[in-house]
Design an enzyme around this catalytic site. Sequence first.
Site, PDB file in Angstrom:
ATOM      1  N   ASP A  14      12.596  25.443  -3.990  1.00 29.60           N
ATOM      2  CA  ASP A  14      13.738  26.091  -3.375  1.00 29.60           C
ATOM      3  C   ASP A  14      13.177  27.311  -2.644  1.00 29.60           C
ATOM      4  OD1 ASP A  14      16.553  26.990  -3.013  1.00 29.60           O
ATOM      5  OD2 ASP A  14      15.857  28.601  -4.329  1.00 29.60           O
ATOM      6  N   VAL A  15      13.782  27.678  -1.546  1.00 21.31           N
ATOM      7  CA  VAL A  15      13.234  28.768  -0.730  1.00 21.31           C
ATOM      8  C   VAL A  15      14.076  30.034  -0.835  1.00 21.31           C
ATOM      9  CG1 VAL A  15      12.602  29.484   1.613  1.00 21.31           C
ATOM     10  CG2 VAL A  15      12.153  27.133   0.858  1.00 21.31           C
TER      11      VAL A  15
END
Length: 237
Positions: A14-15
């Site tokens: 996930d960023v």
Amino acid sequence: MPRNLNEFRYMTFDVVGTLIDFESGLSGCLAEIAAEAGVTIDAEEALALYRAARYSDATDLFPDDLVRVYTIIAPQLGLPAEKAYGERLRDSARNWKGFADSRAALAELAGSYRLIAMTNARRWAFDHFSKELGEPFHAAFTADDTGTEKPDPAFFEKVFAFVESEGASKDDILHVAQSQYHDIGISRKLGMTNCWIERRHAQKGYGGTIEPEAFTEPDYHFTSMAGLADAVRQARG
């Protein structure tokens, strides 16, 4: 016991919220607008209002949706509600910073794994995030690429198909994320090994991220990306 960290070929990330400090980015931009308007805001209140407005039936893709969200939360914060300020909030994503440990940890991990970004952000925003993080990714999947957002299993299936095209499977992936709702819960349901980066470990509540219906105990749990990099270093001797 979780699998040994040496067993994985890929790490998926996930960023926004895990690698990019979107809460500081959001609250910082709102604070600037507030200062210009001669008012002050509480960052946690602003994030709670953002969360309530963001996750509704009328959502657009992120961060474009910040224009709509701003017009909803601005009156509640005492801010001017003009669309131009919402566009300013959206465009602030181009300047959001990574957490202090993100870039170095990713650079180190890229020496041992193929890193794949999995973000609900649009590609235009991800391009800025990736540059901020030092362009560490072997591949990247955005909401534009998948046509959906996590926690939709279809998003993950796109990534599974990609690693299968490289002769691997989801069993070769360690999924790394801070969001229980978007990532940790669904990755467990899909049979992945996961790693929770608890970015808000020193704060109460879920901040700008939607609260899950139930907490999922992760396979690995660190409070920083540096903690994950340290664990990998120790596992590799």
